[in-house]
Design a protein around this motif. Structure first.
Motif, mmCIF file in Angstrom:
data_model
loop_
_atom_site.group_PDB
_atom_site.id
_atom_site.type_symbol
_atom_site.label_atom_id
_atom_site.label_comp_id
_atom_site.label_asym_id
_atom_site.label_seq_id
_atom_site.Cartn_x
_atom_site.Cartn_y
_atom_site.Cartn_z
ATOM 1 N N ARG A 24 21.806 -80.103 6.648
ATOM 2 C CA ARG A 24 20.474 -80.571 6.265
ATOM 3 C C ARG A 24 19.708 -79.471 5.530
ATOM 4 N NH1 ARG A 24 18.728 -85.012 7.321
ATOM 5 N NH2 ARG A 24 16.573 -84.302 7.508
ATOM 6 N N PRO A 25 18.695 -79.831 4.754
ATOM 7 C CA PRO A 25 17.924 -78.833 4.000
ATOM 8 C C PRO A 25 17.311 -77.740 4.875
ATOM 9 C CG PRO A 25 17.390 -81.043 3.231
ATOM 10 C CD PRO A 25 18.274 -81.210 4.432
ATOM 11 N N GLU A 26 16.870 -78.085 6.090
ATOM 12 C CA GLU A 26 16.292 -77.060 6.961
ATOM 13 C C GLU A 26 17.332 -76.041 7.427
ATOM 14 O OE1 GLU A 26 16.879 -80.839 9.403
ATOM 15 O OE2 GLU A 26 15.915 -80.366 7.507
ATOM 16 N N GLY A 27 18.575 -76.457 7.537
ATOM 17 C CA GLY A 27 19.654 -75.524 7.880
ATOM 18 C C GLY A 27 19.905 -74.533 6.757
ATOM 19 N N ALA A 28 19.922 -75.035 5.528
ATOM 20 C CA ALA A 28 20.094 -74.152 4.359
ATOM 21 C C ALA A 28 18.903 -73.204 4.226
ATOM 22 C CB ALA A 28 20.261 -74.987 3.095
ATOM 23 N N LEU A 55 27.502 -73.077 12.744
ATOM 24 C CA LEU A 55 27.451 -74.386 12.087
ATOM 25 C C LEU A 55 27.148 -75.439 13.145
ATOM 26 C CD1 LEU A 55 30.667 -74.085 9.888
ATOM 27 C CD2 LEU A 55 28.321 -73.454 9.304
ATOM 28 N N SER A 56 26.238 -76.324 12.833
ATOM 29 C CA SER A 56 25.797 -77.303 13.813
ATOM 30 C C SER A 56 25.844 -78.705 13.236
ATOM 31 C CB SER A 56 24.357 -76.978 14.232
ATOM 32 O OG SER A 56 23.854 -77.949 15.098
ATOM 33 N N HIS A 57 26.293 -79.622 14.060
ATOM 34 C CA HIS A 57 26.187 -81.021 13.663
ATOM 35 C C HIS A 57 24.741 -81.457 13.831
ATOM 36 C CE1 HIS A 57 25.861 -82.287 17.840
ATOM 37 N NE2 HIS A 57 26.878 -81.491 18.112
ATOM 38 N N SER A 58 24.397 -82.534 13.227
ATOM 39 C CA SER A 58 23.029 -83.047 13.300
ATOM 40 C C SER A 58 22.716 -83.544 14.702
ATOM 41 C CB SER A 58 22.865 -84.200 12.309
ATOM 42 O OG SER A 58 21.611 -84.799 12.447
ATOM 43 N N ASP A 59 21.476 -83.326 15.158
ATOM 44 C CA ASP A 59 21.084 -83.901 16.441
ATOM 45 C C ASP A 59 20.257 -85.167 16.242
ATOM 46 O OD1 ASP A 59 18.754 -82.676 15.594
ATOM 47 O OD2 ASP A 59 18.281 -81.770 17.515
#
Length: 146
Positions: A24-28, A55-59
C-alpha cells in the motif's frame, strides 16, 4: 508468533531501524521516510546502521497477502541505492508481532510504520498492525501517513 533472532551478537550491537512496509502507499511512504531519516542524521545513524524491512500483508478485509514482483524489485532498488546494510524479512501470519519481536531482538533504535486512514469502527472490527506496533514496541515508533 515467529520470533526473529539476530544472526550474531554483532548484528544486535549494530545500530538498527525496523521498517514495517506493505504494498500500500503508506508502506512505501514508511520506507522512503526511514531511508531519508537515516541519510539526514549520519551522526545518529552511522554507515553500518542496518535497515530491517518487514514485509506485511494488508490488515484490511480482502487485502492482498502477497507482494508483486514489481514492488519487491522497487523495494530492493531503494535499499541497494541507500548504501545501507539491510535485511528483508518476509511476511508472517502476525506482522505486528514480527515487527515488535524483531525490534527487540536487534535492539532497534527506531521502528517506522505506515498509517492508513480508517474509521474507528473499522479499527475496532479489523484490528490494526500499526496500533499494535505503536503500543507494543519498546523503542520509539514513527507512524508515517501517506
Amino acid at each position: 508468533m515467529n520470533p526473529v533472532h539476530p544472526e550474531s551478537a554483532a548484528a544486535a550491537a549494530a545500530p538498527s531501524i525496523v521498517v514495517h512496509t506493505s504494498e500500500r502507499p503508506e508502506g512505501a511512504a514508511a520506507l522512503r521516510w526511514a531511508l531519508q531519516h537515516v541519510e539526514e542524521r549520519t551522526a545518529q545513524y552511522p554507515e553500518n546502521t542496518t535497515v530491517h524491512v518487514v514485509l506485511s500483508h494488508s490488515d484490511r478485509e480482502g487485502g492482498r497477502t502477497f507482494f508483486s514482483p514489481a514492488v519487491l524489485e522497487d523495494l530492493q532498488a531503494q535499499l541497494t541505492g541507500s548504501g545501507l546494510p539491510h535485511q528483508v524479512h518476509g511476511p508472517t501470519d502476525d506482522p505486528a508481532g514480527q515487527v515488535i519481536d524483531l525490534a527487540e531482538n536487534v535492539q532497534a533504535q527506531l521502528v517506522v510504520t505506515g498509517v492508513a486512514r480508517r474509521s474507528a469502527t473499522m479499527k475496532l472490527i479489523l484490528g490494526s498492525h500499526t496500533q499494535r506496533i505503536l503500543l507494543g514496541a519498546d523503542c520509539p515508533v514513527v507512524a508515517v501517513k501517506h
